[in-house]
Design a protein around this motif. Structure first.
Motif, PDB file in Angstrom:
ATOM      1  N   GLY A 205       0.796  -1.213   0.000  1.00 65.67           N
ATOM      2  CA  GLY A 205       0.000   0.000   0.000  1.00 65.67           C
ATOM      3  C   GLY A 205       0.828   1.262   0.000  1.00 65.67           C
ATOM      4  N   ILE A 206       0.141   2.407   0.055  1.00 67.58           N
ATOM      5  CA  ILE A 206       0.734   3.735   0.066  1.00 67.58           C
ATOM      6  C   ILE A 206       0.919   4.167   1.515  1.00 67.58           C
ATOM      7  CG2 ILE A 206       0.410   6.143  -0.619  1.00 67.58           C
ATOM      8  CD1 ILE A 206      -1.465   5.015  -2.851  1.00 67.58           C
ATOM      9  N   VAL A 207       2.121   4.668   1.862  1.00 66.69           N
ATOM     10  CA  VAL A 207       2.399   5.014   3.256  1.00 66.69           C
ATOM     11  C   VAL A 207       2.786   6.481   3.439  1.00 66.69           C
ATOM     12  CG1 VAL A 207       3.031   2.703   4.010  1.00 66.69           C
ATOM     13  CG2 VAL A 207       4.764   4.156   2.945  1.00 66.69           C
ATOM     14  N   SER A 208       2.622   7.291   2.415  1.00 65.63           N
ATOM     15  CA  SER A 208       3.070   8.683   2.487  1.00 65.63           C
ATOM     16  C   SER A 208       1.923   9.665   2.698  1.00 65.63           C
ATOM     17  CB  SER A 208       3.831   9.048   1.212  1.00 65.63           C
ATOM     18  OG  SER A 208       3.048   8.784   0.064  1.00 65.63           O
ATOM     19  N   LEU A 209       0.753   9.165   3.067  1.00 65.04           N
ATOM     20  CA  LEU A 209      -0.405  10.040   3.228  1.00 65.04           C
ATOM     21  C   LEU A 209      -0.857  10.157   4.680  1.00 65.04           C
ATOM     22  CD1 LEU A 209      -2.551   8.865   0.177  1.00 65.04           C
ATOM     23  CD2 LEU A 209      -0.913  10.746   0.296  1.00 65.04           C
ATOM     24  N   GLY A 210       0.031   9.829   5.617  1.00 67.81           N
ATOM     25  CA  GLY A 210      -0.327   9.941   7.025  1.00 67.81           C
ATOM     26  C   GLY A 210      -1.513   9.068   7.380  1.00 67.81           C
ATOM     27  N   LYS A 211      -2.517   9.683   8.028  1.00 66.57           N
ATOM     28  CA  LYS A 211      -3.707   8.930   8.437  1.00 66.57           C
ATOM     29  C   LYS A 211      -4.531   8.450   7.249  1.00 66.57           C
ATOM     30  CE  LYS A 211      -4.206  11.167  12.946  1.00 66.57           C
ATOM     31  NZ  LYS A 211      -5.104  11.964  13.822  1.00 66.57           N
ATOM     32  N   ASP A 212      -4.325   9.062   6.086  1.00 71.68           N
ATOM     33  CA  ASP A 212      -5.065   8.658   4.889  1.00 71.68           C
ATOM     34  C   ASP A 212      -4.337   7.587   4.076  1.00 71.68           C
ATOM     35  OD1 ASP A 212      -7.218  10.399   5.330  1.00 71.68           O
ATOM     36  OD2 ASP A 212      -6.100  12.080   4.474  1.00 71.68           O
ATOM     37  N   SER A 213      -3.209   7.113   4.582  1.00 72.69           N
ATOM     38  CA  SER A 213      -2.497   6.033   3.885  1.00 72.69           C
ATOM     39  C   SER A 213      -3.387   4.803   3.814  1.00 72.69           C
ATOM     40  CB  SER A 213      -1.192   5.701   4.614  1.00 72.69           C
ATOM     41  OG  SER A 213      -0.320   6.811   4.614  1.00 72.69           O
ATOM     42  N   ARG A 214      -3.221   4.038   2.737  1.00 76.68           N
ATOM     43  CA  ARG A 214      -4.064   2.867   2.508  1.00 76.68           C
ATOM     44  C   ARG A 214      -3.193   1.677   2.118  1.00 76.68           C
ATOM     45  NH1 ARG A 214      -7.188   5.919   4.304  1.00 76.68           N
ATOM     46  NH2 ARG A 214      -9.318   6.433   3.664  1.00 76.68           N
ATOM     47  N   ALA A 215      -3.555   0.526   2.650  1.00 74.82           N
ATOM     48  CA  ALA A 215      -2.843  -0.693   2.271  1.00 74.82           C
ATOM     49  C   ALA A 215      -3.800  -1.875   2.370  1.00 74.82           C
ATOM     50  CB  ALA A 215      -1.632  -0.929   3.169  1.00 74.82           C
ATOM     51  N   ALA A 216      -3.384  -2.982   1.799  1.00 73.45           N
ATOM     52  CA  ALA A 216      -4.153  -4.221   1.887  1.00 73.45           C
ATOM     53  C   ALA A 216      -3.247  -5.307   2.447  1.00 73.45           C
ATOM     54  CB  ALA A 216      -4.681  -4.633   0.521  1.00 73.45           C
ATOM     55  N   TRP A 217      -3.835  -6.167   3.251  1.00 71.52           N
ATOM     56  CA  TRP A 217      -3.133  -7.348   3.763  1.00 71.52           C
ATOM     57  C   TRP A 217      -3.926  -8.579   3.363  1.00 71.52           C
ATOM     58  CZ3 TRP A 217      -5.078 -10.696   7.767  1.00 71.52           C
ATOM     59  CH2 TRP A 217      -4.229 -11.774   8.043  1.00 71.52           C
TER      60      TRP A 217
END
Length: 275
Positions: A205-217
């Motif tokens: 996922g994307i980790v550079s958007l702070g609280k709006d970062s999104r990822a999938a596991w």
């Protein structure tokens, strides 16, 4: 009456010979092995094997000596012991089946994770659970927060391989510096993270958007396999660029820019996943 009790003891994991020997000792004890065989009808050739099994299980007691004598554990203690053992087995079965069911569900589901810290926590959990290999695609900023867990994984024998964006230096991992790590953040508009643990689970996922970062596991093989293989193909490319960079850039431009432009759908040749 005795026949019914023999059947009941068989339900408590006694063999027929064990049940006969135990009941004989309840009727009269202590007895020698010879006497138990004589009174119970268990063959003399089998009696000491039967008595040893009962003793190891804790159903009878043995008085040592030149001629050992045998005494039964009282019936109430026998039932109490069986009840405790049965309850322990049921609790273990309940826990194990629940974990298996949850694991089976995990293998079929894709879970959404929101927030940079939450994503990194899940990546750390993946690192901790890995036993054989970790493939990690990461920027320097996130690597620094994961370094401790990665080092511990390496110390317990896990092979750690990193595709690095930025100057990541490690004395415990195989590090492949991406050939355009300094420019790719701008082109893609942010930083991402991808980890494959033991080829069985991935976080991406994307980790550079702070609280709006999104990822999938997920442990879903339909995603684990292609994501893991894409990372391996990135490693292929790192190896190829290391040995043949001049030749490749002669054909495809500096940092293979012509290839990136060729497969872009946007006029500015940048990626627009983040808006």
């Amino acid at each position: 009456m005795k026949g019914n009790i023999l059947a009941i003891l068989k339900n408590l994991d006694f063999t027929e010979y064990e049940a006969k020997a135990y009941l004989t000792l309840l009727e009269e004890s202590p007895l020698t092995g010879y006497a138990v065989a004589k009174n119970s009808g268990v063959p003399r050739s089998k009696i000491y094997e039967v008595l040893d099994n009962l003793a190891m299980r804790g159903d009878i007691l043995v008085s040592p000596g030149s001629t050992p004598q045998y005494t039964p554990v009282p019936a109430k203690e026998l039932i109490k012991s069986r009840r405790i053992k049965a309850e322990a087995n049921l609790q273990l079965a309940e826990k194990s089946l629940a974990e298996f069911e949850r694991s089976a569900n995990d293998r079929e589901n894709i879970w959404n994770i929101t927030g940079r810290n939450e994503i990194l926590d899940k990546v750390k959990a993946c690192i901790v659970s890995a036993q054989k290999r970790i493939l990690l695609e990461v920027w320097k900023e996130e690597f620094e927060e994961l370094e401790s867990e990665l080092r511990q994984a390496s110390e317990r024998g896990v092979d750690v391989t990193i595709i690095a964006y930025g100057e990541i230096v490690s004395d415990f991992a195989n590090v492949y510096l991406h050939y355009m790590g300094h420019k790719i953040t701008e082109e893609y508009g942010g930083r991402w993270i991808v980890i494959s643990g033991d080829d069985s689970e991935v976080v991406a996922g994307i980790v550079s958007l702070g609280k709006d970062s999104r990822a999938a596991w997920t442990m879903h093989v339909g995603l684990v396999m292609p994501i893991t293989e894409f990372m391996i193909h990135d490693l292929y490319l790192m190896e190829i660029m290391e040995k043949h960079k001049d030749l490749l850039e002669e054909s495809f431009g500096k940092n293979l820019v012509n290839l990136r432009r060729k497969f872009s759908i946007h006029p500015d040749f940048k990626k627009h996943y983040i808006k």
